[in-house]
Design a protein around this motif. Structure first.
Motif, PDB file in Angstrom:
ATOM      1  N   MET A 142      45.589 -40.406   6.350  1.00  0.00           N
ATOM      2  CA  MET A 142      45.240 -39.880   5.033  1.00  0.00           C
ATOM      3  C   MET A 142      46.102 -40.509   3.949  1.00  0.00           C
ATOM      4  N   LEU A 143      47.421 -40.594   4.199  1.00  0.00           N
ATOM      5  CA  LEU A 143      48.305 -41.196   3.205  1.00  0.00           C
ATOM      6  C   LEU A 143      47.990 -42.674   3.037  1.00  0.00           C
ATOM      7  N   LEU A 144      47.720 -43.357   4.128  1.00  0.00           N
ATOM      8  CA  LEU A 144      47.393 -44.780   4.038  1.00  0.00           C
ATOM      9  C   LEU A 144      46.135 -45.010   3.207  1.00  0.00           C
ATOM     10  N   ALA A 145      45.104 -44.219   3.476  1.00  0.00           N
ATOM     11  CA  ALA A 145      43.866 -44.367   2.711  1.00  0.00           C
ATOM     12  C   ALA A 145      44.091 -44.072   1.238  1.00  0.00           C
ATOM     13  N   ALA A 146      44.915 -43.067   0.938  1.00  0.00           N
ATOM     14  CA  ALA A 146      45.195 -42.731  -0.461  1.00  0.00           C
ATOM     15  C   ALA A 146      45.942 -43.857  -1.161  1.00  0.00           C
ATOM     16  N   LEU A 147      46.877 -44.503  -0.468  1.00  0.00           N
ATOM     17  CA  LEU A 147      47.615 -45.608  -1.067  1.00  0.00           C
ATOM     18  C   LEU A 147      46.706 -46.798  -1.343  1.00  0.00           C
ATOM     19  N   GLY A 348      44.765 -42.109  -6.118  1.00  0.00           N
ATOM     20  CA  GLY A 348      44.155 -42.432  -4.834  1.00  0.00           C
ATOM     21  C   GLY A 348      43.935 -41.183  -4.020  1.00  0.00           C
ATOM     22  N   VAL A 349      42.790 -41.116  -3.339  1.00  0.00           N
ATOM     23  CA  VAL A 349      42.450 -39.947  -2.523  1.00  0.00           C
ATOM     24  C   VAL A 349      42.133 -40.427  -1.113  1.00  0.00           C
ATOM     25  N   GLY A 350      42.876 -39.919  -0.128  1.00  0.00           N
ATOM     26  CA  GLY A 350      42.646 -40.252   1.268  1.00  0.00           C
ATOM     27  C   GLY A 350      42.120 -39.052   2.024  1.00  0.00           C
ATOM     28  N   GLY A 351      41.048 -39.240   2.774  1.00  0.00           N
ATOM     29  CA  GLY A 351      40.425 -38.145   3.494  1.00  0.00           C
ATOM     30  C   GLY A 351      40.867 -38.062   4.941  1.00  0.00           C
ATOM     31  N   GLY A 352      40.873 -36.842   5.469  1.00  0.00           N
ATOM     32  CA  GLY A 352      41.192 -36.622   6.873  1.00  0.00           C
ATOM     33  C   GLY A 352      39.948 -36.657   7.734  1.00  0.00           C
ATOM     34  N   SER A 353      40.093 -36.209   8.965  1.00  0.00           N
ATOM     35  CA  SER A 353      39.003 -36.324   9.934  1.00  0.00           C
ATOM     36  C   SER A 353      38.005 -35.181   9.858  1.00  0.00           C
ATOM     37  N   ARG A 354      38.295 -34.150   9.058  1.00  0.00           N
ATOM     38  CA  ARG A 354      37.400 -32.988   9.013  1.00  0.00           C
ATOM     39  C   ARG A 354      36.962 -32.694   7.583  1.00  0.00           C
ATOM     40  N   ASP A 355      35.857 -32.010   7.471  1.00  0.00           N
ATOM     41  CA  ASP A 355      35.370 -31.548   6.169  1.00  0.00           C
ATOM     42  C   ASP A 355      35.152 -30.048   6.289  1.00  0.00           C
ATOM     43  N   ARG A 364      46.413 -36.792  -1.925  1.00  0.00           N
ATOM     44  CA  ARG A 364      46.268 -37.544  -3.174  1.00  0.00           C
ATOM     45  C   ARG A 364      47.575 -38.233  -3.534  1.00  0.00           C
ATOM     46  N   VAL A 365      47.442 -39.419  -4.118  1.00  0.00           N
ATOM     47  CA  VAL A 365      48.585 -40.171  -4.633  1.00  0.00           C
ATOM     48  C   VAL A 365      48.347 -40.432  -6.109  1.00  0.00           C
ATOM     49  N   VAL A 366      49.246 -39.954  -6.950  1.00  0.00           N
ATOM     50  CA  VAL A 366      49.195 -40.211  -8.384  1.00  0.00           C
ATOM     51  C   VAL A 366      50.201 -41.323  -8.675  1.00  0.00           C
TER      52      VAL A 366
END
Length: 541
Positions: A142-147, A348-355, A364-366
Motif C-alpha cells: 500500500m505504501l509503495l503504491a501510494a509513493l 498519492g493513494v495506495g490500495g490494499g487487497s480488500r474493499d 495516502r501520501v501527501v
C-alpha cells in the motif's frame, strides 16, 4: 489484510549508477512533481477502469524512449509504468472533466499557496516534506503504491527490484478503487521457485549483494533490523536468530526495497526532509500466520509501535489494517505527529487487497515543500504512572523496566526510597501517552509486588528533536548509529547517540562504546548525514 507485497528499486547488473549527483537527485523528482501532481483527489476521473482491467507493468528492461509528446492538461494524475517490450500497451483512463470549483492553480498545476517561503535545502532547492496518512491502515504494498502514485518513478522501483537478482521477481501497478477512492495497487510477480524462511543475516547479505544506491540499501537494512528487533521481543530470542516468514519472503523484500527506492526518488531520504505520520489503524479480529492464528494488531506491530512511539487507533475497521512490514517502514522514515507546514504538490493513494464496507483500505501520501516555520518548544500533556515497592527482589528491576518500555512507556526509572518502619524500597515511574496507560499499569501490577498504582496527567514542554543515522567505522565495515538532535532556543543543537545502538556498533567494530559515541558526534558535526531516521516518539525524554 495479507502482508503487503513488496516492490523495490535498484539497479540491474551493469547499469549506470542509479543516483545522480546531490542536486540532480533532488531536482529530478521536483521537476516531475512540478509538471503536475500525479494524483488530484478533487479532479480525479471517476470513470477510471476497474481493477480487473489491463495492468500497467513496471519493466525491468527499459524500452527505447518514445518521442516527447505535448503534455495533456490532465496528464500525470496517475503514474503508469511503461509496458514491457512486446506487451500490449495498457489502457489509459479517460481524462477527468475540469472541476468548476477548483482552486486557483499556480504555474506547476498545483494549488497556489501563499504564505511563508519554503526553506532552502540541498543546492538551494526547497526542503521536501511528506505526511503518511495511515488512519485506514498501512502495508508494504500500500505504501509503495501510494509513493508511486505521488510521483516516484516506477522504473526506479523496477530497477531496485531487479538489483536483488532474484529471477522472476517483478512489480506491476494498476489503477483500482477502494471505498470510492481511486488509487493504485501494487502487485508483485513472484519467482516460480519455492521461497523459504530467512534469518536477519541472510536478508542483510542479500541486500548487501544487490547493486543498490547507498541510501536505498541503508534504509532497507534499517527496516529489516526493526522487524527483527520486534520479532525477537515477541519470541524471546536474539534478532539474529529470528526466522522471517512472511516478512522475509521475496515479495516482502521487494516491498521494502521498492519503498526505499521510491522514497529516495521523491527526495524523502535527502538531508532535512520532513516526514510525519498519522496514527496507524490497528484493525481487529484475527489473522492466520506462520505462527498460527494471531490477534490483530499482531504482536510485532505492537512491539514496533511501542518501541518507536507510533500511535494505534482501533476505530471500527475490521481485519488486519497495519502489517509488521508497514509499521516498520513508517517507523523508519516518519516522525509521529501532525502534518508539517508545507506547500502540497501531490497526493498519492495506495490500495490494499480488500474493499470493505466500513472504510477504504488505503494509505495516502501527501507530498510537498516544507514551509520555513521557525521551530519552537512544544507544550503538551504526559501521563505519569508511579508505584512504591519495598518487597521486590532487586535483581528483577531491569526486567520490570524492559516490560514497561515494551508496553509503550516513553521512559521509566526507579529511585531509592525508605518506606514504613525504615524498610528500603524503590519508587518506579513511567512516562507514557494516555492511550497506553492501561498497558503500563498492567505491567506494574503483574511484574512487581505492588498492590496499587497511581497516575496523573502533567503539562510539559519539549524541544523539537529528530534522529539521524551516522556512519561510524572504517570503509567497508561501517556501522550506522542513530543520533538524537535537539533544537535548543537560540539556534544551538545538542547531539547525543542512542546508547543501545552505539553498544551494538561497538560490538561489531571491536571498539569501546565511548569511542563509538565520540565518533558518531564528530562525524555528524563534520558532515551531517543524508537522512533523518525517526526512532523515538516526539515526547521522549
Amino acid at each position: 489484510m495479507t502482508e503487503p507485497k513488496p516492490l523495490s528499486g535498484a539497479q540491474p547488473p551493469g547499469a549506470a549508477p542509479a543516483r545522480p549527483g546531490t542536486d540532480e537527485a533532488y531536482q529530478a523528482p521536483l521537476a516531475r512533481m512540478e509538471s503536475g501532481p500525479r494524483h488530484d483527489m478533487e479532479t480525479h476521473a471517476m470513470s477510471e477502469p476497474p481493477e480487473a482491467g489491463p495492468a500497467s507493468t513496471t519493466p525491468t528492461e527499459r524500452p527505447a524512449p518514445a518521442a516527447p509528446q505535448p503534455p495533456s492538461p490532465h496528464a500525470g494524475s496517475r503514474p503508469v509504468a511503461e509496458p514491457r517490450q512486446g506487451a500490449a500497451p495498457p489502457a489509459v483512463p479517460a481524462a477527468p472533466e475540469p472541476c468548476d470549483t477548483a482552486e486557483p492553480q499556480g504555474p506547476s498545476g498545483s494549488q497556489a499557496a501563499p504564505g511563508a517561503p519554503a526553506p532552502a535545502g540541498v543546492g538551494g532547492a526547497p526542503v521536501r516534506a511528506a505526511h503518511l496518512d495511515c488512519t485506514a491502515g498501512v502495508a508494504g504494498d500500500m505504501l509503495l503504491a501510494a509513493l508511486v502514485d505521488a510521483g516516484a518513478d516506477p522504473r526506479v522501483v523496477a530497477d531496485a527490484v531487479a538489483a536483488l537478482d532474484v529471477p522472476g521477481l517483478a512489480v506491476r501497478t494498476r489503477p483500482a478503487r477502494r471505498g470510492g477512492f481511486a488509487c493504485l495497487r501494487a502487485h508483485v510477480e513472484r519467482p516460480s521457485v519455492p521461497d523459504h524462511a530467512r534469518r536477519l543475516p541472510q536478508v542483510l547479505a542479500l541486500l548487501a549483494a544487490a547493486r543498490l544506491a547507498p541510501d536505498v540499501a541503508r534504509f532497507a537494512r534499517r527496516v529489516f533490523e526493526l522487524l527483527a528487533e520486534a520479532e525477537a521481543l515477541v519470541h524471546g530470542t536474539a534478532p539474529e536468530q529470528v526466522h522471517f516468514h512472511e516478512v522475509g519472503a521475496h515479495d516482502a523484500l521487494a516491498d521494502v526495497v521498492g519503498c526505499a527506492a521510491a522514497l529516495a526518488d521523491l527526495g524523502l531520504l535527502a538531508a532535512g526532509a520532513q516526514v510525519t505520520c498519522s496514527a496507524l489503524a490497528a484493525g481487529s479480529g484475527h489473522v492466520d500466520s506462520a505462527h498460527g492464528r494471531l490477534p490483530v494488531p499482531v504482536p510485532a506491530v505492537l512491539r514496533i509501535a511501542a518501541r518507536h512511539g507510533l500511535a494505534l487507533v482501533a476505530g471500527e475497521l475490521t481485519g488486519e489494517r497495519t502489517t509488521p512490514t508497514g509499521a516498520a517502514l513508517v517507523a523508519a522514515v516518519a516522525t509521529p505527529g501532525p502534518m508539517a507546514a508545507m506547500t502540497v504538490r501531490a497526493v498519492g493513494v495506495g490500495g490494499g487487497s480488500r474493499d470493505t464496507a466500513e472504510g477504504p483500505n488505503i494509505t495516502r501520501v501527501v507530498l510537498g515543500e516544507a514551509l520555513d516555520v521557525p521551530s519552537a518548544a512544544v507544550s503538551g500533556e504526559v501521563v505519569v504512572v508511579e508505584s512504591t515497592v519495598d518487597d521486590l527482589d532487586p535483581r528483577l528491576w531491569p526486567s520490570v523496566l524492559d516490560a514497561l518500555r515494551a508496553a509503550g512507556a516513553w521512559d521509566c526509572w526507579t529511585i531509592g526510597t525508605v518506606g514504613r518502619r525504615g524498610r528500603p524500597g524503590r519508587l518506579v515511574t513511567a512516562l507514557c501517552a494516555a492511550e497506553v496507560r492501561p498497558a503500563v499499569t498492567d505491567v506494574l501490577l503483574r511484574h512487581t509486588t505492588t498492590l496499587g498504582v497511581r497516575w496523573s496527567v502533567q503539562r510539559r514542554t519539549t524541544l523539537p528533536r529528530r534522529v539521524v543515522t551516522v556512519a561510524v567505522g572504517p570503509p567497508g565495515r561501517e556501522q550506522y548509529v542513530p543520533v538524537k538532535i535537539a533544537d535548543v532556543p537560540g539556534g544551538e543543537v545538542t547531539v547525543q547517540p542512542e546508547l543501545a545502538d552505539a553498544e551494538r556498533a561497538a560490538r561489531a567494530l571491536g571498539w569501546p562504546v565511548r569511542q563509538v559515541c565520540a565518533a558518531a558526534i564528530s562525524n555528524y558535526l563534520r558532515e551531517p548525514p543524508a537522512r533523518a531516521v525517526p526512532r523515538q516518539p516526539p515526547g521522549h525524554t
